[in-house]
Write an enzyme that holds these catalytic residues in place. Structure first.
Site, PDB file in Angstrom:
ATOM      1  N   HIS A 132       0.883  -1.168   0.000  1.00  0.00           N
ATOM      2  CA  HIS A 132       0.000   0.000   0.000  1.00  0.00           C
ATOM      3  C   HIS A 132       0.922   1.221   0.000  1.00  0.00           C
ATOM      4  O   HIS A 132       2.028   1.171   0.563  1.00  0.00           O
ATOM      5  CB  HIS A 132      -0.832  -0.050   1.278  1.00  0.00           C
ATOM      6  N   ASP A 211       3.380  -3.716   8.025  1.00  0.00           N
ATOM      7  CA  ASP A 211       2.131  -2.983   7.866  1.00  0.00           C
ATOM      8  C   ASP A 211       1.001  -3.968   8.192  1.00  0.00           C
ATOM      9  O   ASP A 211       0.663  -4.838   7.387  1.00  0.00           O
ATOM     10  CB  ASP A 211       2.040  -2.474   6.419  1.00  0.00           C
ATOM     11  N   GLN A 214      -4.228  -4.492   7.416  1.00  0.00           N
ATOM     12  CA  GLN A 214      -5.240  -5.471   6.992  1.00  0.00           C
ATOM     13  C   GLN A 214      -5.188  -6.750   7.806  1.00  0.00           C
ATOM     14  O   GLN A 214      -6.150  -7.516   7.801  1.00  0.00           O
ATOM     15  CB  GLN A 214      -5.058  -5.827   5.503  1.00  0.00           C
ATOM     16  N   LYS A 237     -10.175   0.057  10.854  1.00  0.00           N
ATOM     17  CA  LYS A 237     -10.403  -1.160  10.076  1.00  0.00           C
ATOM     18  C   LYS A 237     -10.761  -2.326  10.988  1.00  0.00           C
ATOM     19  O   LYS A 237     -11.024  -3.425  10.532  1.00  0.00           O
ATOM     20  CB  LYS A 237      -9.157  -1.506   9.268  1.00  0.00           C
ATOM     21  N   CYS A 378      -4.913   2.533  -3.464  1.00  0.00           N
ATOM     22  CA  CYS A 378      -3.636   3.050  -2.941  1.00  0.00           C
ATOM     23  C   CYS A 378      -2.499   2.060  -3.180  1.00  0.00           C
ATOM     24  O   CYS A 378      -1.607   1.895  -2.328  1.00  0.00           O
ATOM     25  CB  CYS A 378      -3.725   3.386  -1.451  1.00  0.00           C
TER      26      CYS A 378
HETATM   27  N1  PMP Z   1      -1.752  -0.430   4.620  1.00  0.00           N
HETATM   28  C1  PMP Z   1      -2.736  -1.207   4.150  1.00  0.00           C
HETATM   29  C2  PMP Z   1      -2.404  -2.604   3.737  1.00  0.00           C
HETATM   30  C3  PMP Z   1      -4.030  -0.700   4.050  1.00  0.00           C
HETATM   31  O1  PMP Z   1      -5.009  -1.463   3.568  1.00  0.00           O
HETATM   32  C4  PMP Z   1      -4.280   0.623   4.466  1.00  0.00           C
HETATM   33  C5  PMP Z   1      -5.675   1.223   4.368  1.00  0.00           C
HETATM   34  N2  PMP Z   1      -6.275   1.072   3.120  1.00  0.00           N
HETATM   35  C6  PMP Z   1      -3.222   1.368   4.956  1.00  0.00           C
HETATM   36  C7  PMP Z   1      -1.981   0.817   5.029  1.00  0.00           C
HETATM   37  C8  PMP Z   1      -3.403   2.789   5.394  1.00  0.00           C
HETATM   38  O2  PMP Z   1      -4.269   2.873   6.464  1.00  0.00           O
HETATM   39  P1  PMP Z   1      -4.713   4.322   6.964  1.00  0.00           P
HETATM   40  O3  PMP Z   1      -5.341   4.993   5.779  1.00  0.00           O
HETATM   41  O4  PMP Z   1      -5.689   4.013   8.057  1.00  0.00           O
HETATM   42  O5  PMP Z   1      -3.497   5.004   7.436  1.00  0.00           O
END
Ligand code: PMP
Length: 428
Positions: A132, A211, A214, A237, A378
């Site tokens: 991401h 990270d 998820q 999430k 993203c």
């Molecule tokens: N990493 C992953 C794998 C994600 O799915 C997301 C959220 N889509 C993020 C990072 C970023 O999370 P946040 O927007 O809450 O900072």
């Protein structure tokens, strides 16, 4: 004779869970909401919403400062979430939990504080093709600032990380391995413990940053067992409010790191000339934190704890297997991008309908009250690797039912009818 304790995984009582989520009764475009965009953010249980309202109704005070009762109670409840979260992810100590705004800020904290102090020209930062942007762009910036190089571990046709490449590409110059635990596009789970083992062997001075945005909502997490150095999450999430995330980091690393943001609450002593830093975790929580949402996040952790993360995982494996089998059987025009093996994947399912733009698919489904995501999620570089301009993404959580998968399938049948001529053409 040895006895093996077999712990049966309880099935989730999904109808009972659904009653805790008021939004699931919402009517969207004349249909009851079918919420399949859980990878973007989860819905919220009444228990979390009640905790948030209760805080502002009867507990509101600033923390870590005043001696009055309200402030002491708010401080206690804020710190209680830190303890709950530490336990929830297997952190050795609550002091190693830093509250941030989200995963993005948690990764930026490590990149900025640890990265800028420890990464040098000629070092390598290793990521994966499935990152991401949150766990990619901050490291690109560290590379730009320090002269380090960027390496991306490839994924295979099933969307799994290529471990042979990890053996080959992680080496003595590697200073950072930054890797997503569960892909927000493919749903595939990276073998973190194995990556840590390779990193310790090949690059003893490197850190492994995970990270967990998820994975923490969907898998039982034990950071000590994973062996990584940092683990980042977002509360929103995992049934929690927006505006709260957390970074877990190894104590010795956090204690050696300079602050990220500076100002009130993160200091030891301040003179006109200079300042000493507070111990962790305060050193990394400058200013008044998001007290209400951290406290409400505690109620979300309680909720997941009560369900049991083994049961959460079990439910998601079942519904994902059902979804993949149903969609593959009924919709030959669909392309999928990852393995069906639920041993190594979660409930995020990316797909495309031949020759139909994901936005059109999403719009038609929305007309039936079905919320999926369409776009690049993203993860622009990953979409280049997949050879897809964009993808549709359905993602499941604890309150989703097989009949909602059926609703998705019926919606896709409508897409197939509306776009029959485009679908009949060869793949563009
Ligand atoms: N990493 C992953 C794998 C994600 O799915 C997301 C959220 N889509 C993020 C990072 C970023 O999370 P946040 O927007 O809450 O900072």
């Amino acid at each position: 004779m040895t006895t093996t304790a077999v712990r049966a995984t309880r099935a989730l009582d999904v109808p009972a869970i659904r009653r805790d989520f008021p939004i699931l009764e919402t009517i969207i475009n004349g249909h009851r909401l079918v919420y399949l965009d859980n990878a973007a953010t989860s819905q919220k249980p009444r228990q979390m919403i009640d905790a948030l309202v209760a805080y502002y109704t009867s507990q509101n005070a600033n923390i870590h400062r005043a001696a009055h009762t309200l402030a002491a109670t708010a401080t206690e409840r804020y710190e209680a979430t830190r303890q709950k979260l530490a336990r929830f992810i297997g952190a050795p100590s609550p002091e190693e939990i830093i509250f941030t705004r989200n995963t993005t800020e948690a990764v930026n904290l490590v990149a900025s504080s640890w990265g800028l102090a420890n990464v040098h020209a000629g070092d390598a930062i290793v990521m994966t093709q499935a990152e991401h942007h949150s766990n990619l762009v901050p490291w690109q910036r560290v590379a730009e600032a320090t002269g380090a190089t960027l390496t991306y571990l490839p994924i295979d046709d099933g969307g799994m990380l290529d471990l042979n490449a990890a053996h080959a590409l992680i080496g003595p110059r590697t200073r950072v391995v930054a890797i997503t635990h569960m892909s927000n596009v493919l749903g595939t789970i990276a073998p973190i413990a194995e990556i840590v083992r390779i990193t310790r062997e090949k690059a003893p001075g490197a850190i492994v940053v995970v990270d967990g945005a998820q994975s923490a909502p969907h898998l039982p997490i034990d950071v000590a067992a994973l062996g990584c150095d940092f683990f980042a999450i977002s509360a929103h999430k995992m049934l929690g409010p927006t505006g709260v995330g957390a970074l877990w980091g190894r104590r010795d690393l956090l204690e050696a790191m300079p602050p990220f943001l500076s100002g009130g609450s993160m200091v030891g002593h301040v003179t006109f000339e200079s300042t000493t830093w507070a111990p962790i975790p305060q050193r990394f929580e400058a200013g008044t934190p998001n007290i209400a949402d951290v406290i409400a996040f505690g109620a979300s952790i309680d909720y997941l704890d009560a369900l049991g993360m083994d049961a959460v995982r079990h439910h998601e494996r079942e519904i994902t297997a059902y979804a993949l089998a149903t969609l593959r059987a009924r919709h030959p025009a669909l392309t999928f991008y990852a393995t069906d093996d639920t041993n190594v994947r979660g409930g995020v399912v990316a797909f495309n309908v031949r020759n139909v733009h994901p936005h059109d698919v999403s719009e038609l489904l929305d007309g039936r009250g079905i919320a999926i995501r369409a776009g690049q999620h993203c993860a622009h570089p990953l979409h280049t690797v997949l050879g897809a301009v964009a993808t549709c993404r359905a993602s499941f959580y604890i309150y989703n039912l097989n009949e909602e998968v059926d609703a998705l399938s019926e919606g896709l049948a409508e897409v197939e009818k509306v776009f029959a001529r485009a679908i009949a053409r060869p793949q563009a």
